[in-house]
Design a protein around this motif. Structure first.
Motif, PDB file in Angstrom:
ATOM      1  N   ILE A 559       0.867  -1.175   0.000  1.00 20.43           N
ATOM      2  CA  ILE A 559       0.000   0.000   0.000  1.00 20.43           C
ATOM      3  C   ILE A 559       0.907   1.230   0.000  1.00 20.43           C
ATOM      4  O   ILE A 559       1.672   1.439   0.941  1.00 20.43           O
ATOM      5  N   ASP A 560       0.820   2.005  -1.074  1.00 22.40           N
ATOM      6  CA  ASP A 560       1.658   3.192  -1.244  1.00 22.40           C
ATOM      7  C   ASP A 560       1.002   4.386  -0.552  1.00 22.40           C
ATOM      8  O   ASP A 560      -0.219   4.409  -0.373  1.00 22.40           O
ATOM      9  N   ASP A 561       1.800   5.365  -0.198  1.00 19.61           N
ATOM     10  CA  ASP A 561       1.301   6.628   0.368  1.00 19.61           C
ATOM     11  C   ASP A 561       0.350   6.403   1.534  1.00 19.61           C
ATOM     12  O   ASP A 561      -0.632   7.126   1.688  1.00 19.61           O
ATOM     13  N   ASP A 583       3.556   7.314   4.093  1.00 19.38           N
ATOM     14  CA  ASP A 583       3.719   8.442   3.178  1.00 19.38           C
ATOM     15  C   ASP A 583       4.764   9.449   3.665  1.00 19.38           C
ATOM     16  O   ASP A 583       4.917   9.682   4.867  1.00 19.38           O
ATOM     17  N   ARG A 584       5.435  10.040   2.688  1.00 17.62           N
ATOM     18  CA  ARG A 584       6.504  11.011   2.954  1.00 17.62           C
ATOM     19  C   ARG A 584       6.030  12.171   3.830  1.00 17.62           C
ATOM     20  O   ARG A 584       6.790  12.711   4.629  1.00 17.62           O
ATOM     21  N   SER A 585       4.745  12.530   3.713  1.00 18.65           N
ATOM     22  CA  SER A 585       4.260  13.689   4.480  1.00 18.65           C
ATOM     23  C   SER A 585       4.338  13.455   5.997  1.00 18.65           C
ATOM     24  O   SER A 585       4.406  14.409   6.767  1.00 18.65           O
ATOM     25  N   VAL A 619      12.832   9.461   3.255  1.00 12.78           N
ATOM     26  CA  VAL A 619      13.720   9.725   4.390  1.00 12.78           C
ATOM     27  C   VAL A 619      14.885  10.598   3.915  1.00 12.78           C
ATOM     28  O   VAL A 619      15.604  10.233   2.987  1.00 12.78           O
ATOM     29  N   GLU A 620      15.038  11.754   4.550  1.00  7.69           N
ATOM     30  CA  GLU A 620      16.061  12.694   4.091  1.00  7.69           C
ATOM     31  C   GLU A 620      17.113  13.006   5.137  1.00  7.69           C
ATOM     32  O   GLU A 620      18.173  13.529   4.815  1.00  7.69           O
ATOM     33  N   THR A 621      16.797  12.745   6.421  1.00 11.23           N
ATOM     34  CA  THR A 621      17.758  13.153   7.453  1.00 11.23           C
ATOM     35  C   THR A 621      18.132  11.998   8.377  1.00 11.23           C
ATOM     36  O   THR A 621      17.396  11.005   8.504  1.00 11.23           O
ATOM     37  N   GLY A 638      14.648   7.066   0.277  1.00  8.45           N
ATOM     38  CA  GLY A 638      14.743   8.507   0.432  1.00  8.45           C
ATOM     39  C   GLY A 638      16.065   9.039  -0.045  1.00  8.45           C
ATOM     40  O   GLY A 638      17.015   8.283  -0.291  1.00  8.45           O
ATOM     41  N   TYR A 639      16.101  10.374  -0.174  1.00 13.65           N
ATOM     42  CA  TYR A 639      17.298  11.019  -0.683  1.00 13.65           C
ATOM     43  C   TYR A 639      18.493  10.807   0.232  1.00 13.65           C
ATOM     44  O   TYR A 639      19.637  10.922  -0.183  1.00 13.65           O
ATOM     45  N   LEU A 640      18.240  10.499   1.528  1.00 14.81           N
ATOM     46  CA  LEU A 640      19.344  10.213   2.446  1.00 14.81           C
ATOM     47  C   LEU A 640      20.198   9.068   1.898  1.00 14.81           C
ATOM     48  O   LEU A 640      21.418   9.063   2.033  1.00 14.81           O
TER      49      LEU A 640
HETATM   50  P1  C2E Z   1       5.455   7.336  -5.099  1.00 16.18           P
HETATM   51  O1  C2E Z   1       5.211   5.981  -5.640  1.00 16.18           O
HETATM   52  O2  C2E Z   1       5.040   7.568  -3.696  1.00 16.18           O
HETATM   53  O3  C2E Z   1       6.976   7.616  -5.295  1.00 16.18           O
HETATM   54  C1  C2E Z   1       7.752   8.309  -4.399  1.00 16.18           C
HETATM   55  C2  C2E Z   1       8.057   9.680  -4.894  1.00 16.18           C
HETATM   56  O4  C2E Z   1       8.772  10.389  -3.910  1.00 16.18           O
HETATM   57  C3  C2E Z   1       8.912   9.704  -6.149  1.00 16.18           C
HETATM   58  O5  C2E Z   1       8.546  10.836  -6.907  1.00 16.18           O
HETATM   59  C4  C2E Z   1      10.305   9.898  -5.568  1.00 16.18           C
HETATM   60  O6  C2E Z   1      11.190  10.495  -6.478  1.00 16.18           O
HETATM   61  C5  C2E Z   1      10.020  10.831  -4.441  1.00 16.18           C
HETATM   62  N1  C2E Z   1      11.007  10.718  -3.380  1.00 16.18           N
HETATM   63  C6  C2E Z   1      11.663   9.622  -2.968  1.00 16.18           C
HETATM   64  N2  C2E Z   1      12.482   9.902  -1.926  1.00 16.18           N
HETATM   65  C7  C2E Z   1      12.315  11.223  -1.675  1.00 16.18           C
HETATM   66  C8  C2E Z   1      12.884  12.110  -0.704  1.00 16.18           C
HETATM   67  O7  C2E Z   1      13.693  11.773   0.127  1.00 16.18           O
HETATM   68  N3  C2E Z   1      12.449  13.423  -0.747  1.00 16.18           N
HETATM   69  C9  C2E Z   1      11.556  13.845  -1.637  1.00 16.18           C
HETATM   70  N4  C2E Z   1      11.206  15.114  -1.623  1.00 16.18           N
HETATM   71  N5  C2E Z   1      11.002  13.034  -2.575  1.00 16.18           N
HETATM   72  C10 C2E Z   1      11.379  11.736  -2.570  1.00 16.18           C
HETATM   73  P2  C2E Z   1       8.313  10.734  -8.437  1.00 16.18           P
HETATM   74  O8  C2E Z   1       9.285   9.849  -9.079  1.00 16.18           O
HETATM   75  O9  C2E Z   1       8.188  12.131  -8.941  1.00 16.18           O
HETATM   76  O10 C2E Z   1       6.909  10.016  -8.535  1.00 16.18           O
HETATM   77  C11 C2E Z   1       5.776  10.613  -8.003  1.00 16.18           C
HETATM   78  C12 C2E Z   1       4.630   9.691  -8.028  1.00 16.18           C
HETATM   79  O11 C2E Z   1       4.259   9.375  -9.387  1.00 16.18           O
HETATM   80  C13 C2E Z   1       4.874   8.350  -7.388  1.00 16.18           C
HETATM   81  O12 C2E Z   1       4.724   8.433  -6.012  1.00 16.18           O
HETATM   82  C14 C2E Z   1       3.880   7.497  -8.047  1.00 16.18           C
HETATM   83  O13 C2E Z   1       2.643   7.631  -7.416  1.00 16.18           O
HETATM   84  C15 C2E Z   1       3.784   8.081  -9.435  1.00 16.18           C
HETATM   85  N6  C2E Z   1       4.605   7.245 -10.343  1.00 16.18           N
HETATM   86  C16 C2E Z   1       5.925   7.262 -10.524  1.00 16.18           C
HETATM   87  N7  C2E Z   1       6.293   6.344 -11.430  1.00 16.18           N
HETATM   88  C17 C2E Z   1       5.179   5.717 -11.818  1.00 16.18           C
HETATM   89  C18 C2E Z   1       4.903   4.638 -12.711  1.00 16.18           C
HETATM   90  O14 C2E Z   1       5.785   4.040 -13.322  1.00 16.18           O
HETATM   91  N8  C2E Z   1       3.604   4.268 -12.865  1.00 16.18           N
HETATM   92  C19 C2E Z   1       2.625   4.876 -12.166  1.00 16.18           C
HETATM   93  N9  C2E Z   1       1.366   4.448 -12.350  1.00 16.18           N
HETATM   94  N10 C2E Z   1       2.830   5.873 -11.306  1.00 16.18           N
HETATM   95  C20 C2E Z   1       4.113   6.294 -11.126  1.00 16.18           C
END
Ligand code: C2E
Ligand code: MG
Ligand code: MG
Length: 664
Positions: A559-561, A583-585, A619-621, A638-640
């Motif tokens: 389960i994402d987010d 979720d990241r939030s 996770v960043e820190t 996470g970016y960490l």
């Molecule tokens: P998600 O699945 O929750 O992916 C995590 C997002 O958080 C990714 O953004 C990732 O780059 C970002 N992230 C990871 N670690 C960190 C961190 O430490 N800090 C911050 N600020 N951000 C972090 P991304 O790649 O822009 O993707 C956003 C969303 O788009 C994803 O959320 C997912 O829901 C969707 N997505 C991405 N790739 C796919 C895909 O291949 N298919 C589908 N259906 N959706 C996708």
């Protein structure tokens, strides 16, 4: 000889005679009996039985007035002389009252039988015990009697509960009359509309005795009323809503938008060059054209939307409760496409185009007039811009709409041109900081705009359906990379893919995954499918089926987010879920937010109780990492540790035994 010996005052008063006129006279001589034989009979009964009582006799007073009397007589002795004592009781008034009653009953019966209103008398059990001619006629019971049937038989089944309540209220409650407008059933099952009044009749003690029902047939009135209502709210040519009804619905949409934060849209359409059709081919063809266009327009919207024709060649459409302004552009697009399909009327081939102006409720106005005016303005801009297009009233939305259109167009080519690429973000086991897997995140290498993140295009892809093709490509690509990485790392390596709502509903999803697994030889247990809570909440049965089919394939489910939807872990327990991604939030404000710390630690603890693994997102820190370690969260991204990387940059990180961070 029956001569009168004495008389009392009452008799004198009633008979108008004076005492002197009667004393000593024989009753035979007096003209006081109406019928001689009455006297005859009375005397012979007296002779035979010694007395009689309450014989009805008529006396004639001196004035000639007849006095109806009850007479009792008996023998007595006065001064040893045999005498007859006669007691005469005047019952004139009583008889008169009886006579009056009979007359009034006759009158009432006449009124009842010949009333131009149907009348039925109903006992307290609801059975009709009397009905007049009109009731019989109106209800079509000419052959069978209405008497004896239960009143509910006259009411359509769906209204019977209501009738029962009414009767209850009359019999047990305080009501004495109930007036209703209701449908009734004739014996031939035909329905009529009636005014049905029921009146409670009580006995002298005030107790309910029976009910009077009055039935007036108002079907004709109802029909013409309905026709008038239709005329008042609908356009007669096209049967679409007219301006009045449209304004009413528009008002409701405005209220709804302001109350609940929802959007609606108003589309203002004007056919391009309709006047030319009318002038050259005539009004009749113009009318048919308008009808055909109405049908097409109605086919372009949902049933909760309203299509109206305020007049001429103008149409307005209310899109009720839309998710975003882009929904309005989708519908506008559909309308433009549908309307420009050629049509043939009486041998004439016509192509009709239209210009559309769009206002969004509530941001472009909060009253029907200004919304319509603004949509009209936008429509003129569409005409100026060359017709057969739509324009938003707000410039910002026009820019967005254009950008979106462009994205939509470019997305279609991106697939063929191989502009998509998967990036991979490592997933780290916190206990030893080993990379145990990756999550695939899509990127679009746009020829002009550079590398685009999903926010820039996923929504459009989802709405246009492009996501399904794209998703199939992602699945194939991910499986291939997965088997490659497993080989390189010489251990089982997890690969996670995100599935969008539309993909999740695609009936081919499971078989597509199955095929990719087979073709790449990837162990199903290494593949993790990420879905969100909301996907499990709409059509629960369908979702449950998909989830179980995936589970049966042997792939893992995450389960994402988690935490951003409206579900709960106990709800998710119903489904075979392996992993929860917090979720990241929630992670973001750790350690400063005590709420987020509490939520995160609770989610971790509960997920473990339910045998699910936990991944912390974003996770960043170091502080966040510390917190997660303390609360026994087992995985993190996470970016960490690492940003999402292209495959070439990832490879060196996953040699056997590479730890992602050196210990502090
Ligand atoms: P998600 O699945 O929750 O992916 C995590 C997002 O958080 C990714 O953004 C990732 O780059 C970002 N992230 C990871 N670690 C960190 C961190 O430490 N800090 C911050 N600020 N951000 C972090 P991304 O790649 O822009 O993707 C956003 C969303 O788009 C994803 O959320 C997912 O829901 C969707 N997505 C991405 N790739 C796919 C895909 O291949 N298919 C589908 N259906 N959706 C996708
Ligand atoms: Mg994800
Ligand atoms: Mg996420």
């Amino acid at each position: 000889d029956l001569s009168i010996y004495d008389i009392n005052e009452s008799f004198l008063l009633a008979s108008d005679y004076s005492r002197a006129e009667l004393l000593g006279k024989s009753v035979y001589d007096l003209n006081v009996f109406d019928h001689a034989n009455e006297l005859e009979e009375a005397t012979s009964q007296l002779a035979a039985q010694g007395s009689f009582s309450s014989r009805e006799m008529q006396f004639i007073a001196k004035s000639g007035r007849r006095i109806q009397s009850l007479v009792s007589a008996t023998f007595i002795e006065i001064n040893e002389e045999p005498c007859i004592l006669c007691i005469v009781k005047n019952v004139n008034d009583l008889r008169q009252a009886e006579e009056n009653l009979k007359l009034s009953e006759q009158r009432f019966r006449g009124a009842f039988e010949n009333s131009p209103v149907g009348i039925v008398l109903i006992d307290l059990d609801g059975n009709i015990f009397q009905a007049n001619n009109f009731a019989t006629e109106v209800l079509g019971y000419e052959k069978d009697p209405l008497e004896g049937i239960h009143i509910s038989r006259l009411i359509p089944p769906e209204d019977r509960g209501q009738l029962k309540e009414t009767l209850d209220r009359l019999i047990n409650g305080g009501d004495d009359t109930v007036r209703t407008e209701r449908r009734m059933l004739r014996e031939d099952s035909l329905e009529i509309w009636t005014n049905f009044h029921i009146v409670m009749q009580r006995d002298s003690a005030g107790e309910p005795a029976y009910l009077i029902g009055q039935i007036a047939d108002i079907s004709e009135m109802k029909n013409s009323q309905r026709k008038m209502e239709r005329m008042a709210f609908y356009d007669t040519l096209t049967n679409l809503a007219n301006r009045r009804l449209f304004y009413d619905r528009l008002g409701q949409a405005i209220d709804h938008a302001q109350r609940s934060n929802h959007l609606s849209a108003l589309l203002y359409l004007d056919l391009d060059q309709f006047k030319r059709v009318n002038d050259t081919l005539g009004h009749e063809i113009g009318d048919i054209l308008l009808q055909e266009i109405s049908t097409r327009l109605t086919g372009c919207v949902r049933k909760e939307d309203t299509v109206a024709r305020p007049g001429g060649d103008e149409f307005t459409i209310l899109l009720f409760d839309i998710k975003s302004p882009s929904d309005a552009s989708l519908v506008a697009d559909k309308i433009l496409k549908t309307l420009r399909q050629p049509l043939t009327i009486s041998g004439h081939q016509l192509v009709i185009t239209t210009s559309i102006g769009i206002t969004i409720i509530p941001q472009d106005g909060t009253d029907p007039n200004s919304l319509t005016k603004n949509a009209d303005l936008a429509m003129y801009r569409a005409k100026e811009a060359g017709r057969n297009i739509y324009q938003f009233y707000s410039e910002e939305m026009n820019t967005n709409a254009i950008k979106r259109l462009k994205t939509e167009y470019e997305l279609r080519r991106a697939m063929e041109r191989s502009e998509f690429e998967l990036y991979y973000q490592p997933k780290v086991r916190l206990s030893d900081q080993q990379i145990v897997g990756v999550e695939c995140l899509i990127r679009w290498n746009h020829p002009e705009r550079g590398v685009l993140a999903p926010v820039e295009f996923i929504e459009v892809a989802e709405e246009t359906g492009a996501i399904v093709d794209m998703g199939n490509w992602i699945i194939a690509e991910a499986c291939q990379t997965g088997s490659l990485l497993c080989e390189q790392a010489q251990r089982n390596f997890q690969i996670a893919i995100n599935i969008s709502p539309r993909q999740f509903k695609d009936p081919n999803l499971v078989s597509t995954i199955q095929r990719s697994l087979r073709e790449t030889g990837l162990n199903p247990a290494t593949l993790e499918i990420e879905i969100t809570e909301t996907m499990l909440m709409g059509d629960v049965d369908a979702a449950n089926q998909t989830v179980h089919r995936l589970h049966d394939l042997g792939v893992r489910l995450a389960i994402d987010d988690f935490g951003t939807g409206y579900s709960s872990l106990s709800y998710l327990k119903k489904f075979p879920i392996d992993t929860v991604k917090v979720d990241r939030s929630f992670i973001m404000d750790i350690p400063s937010s005590s709420d987020d710390k509490a939520i995160t630690s609770a989610v971790i603890a509960m997920a473990h109780k339910l045998n699910m693994e936990v991944v912390a997102e974003g996770v960043e820190t170091k502080a966040q990492l510390e917190f997660l370690l303390t609360h026994r969260c087992e995985y993190a991204q996470g970016y960490l540790f690492s940003k999402p990387l292209p495959l070439s940059n990832l490879r060196h990180m996953i040699q056997p035994n590479v730890r992602i961070m050196r210990s502090p």
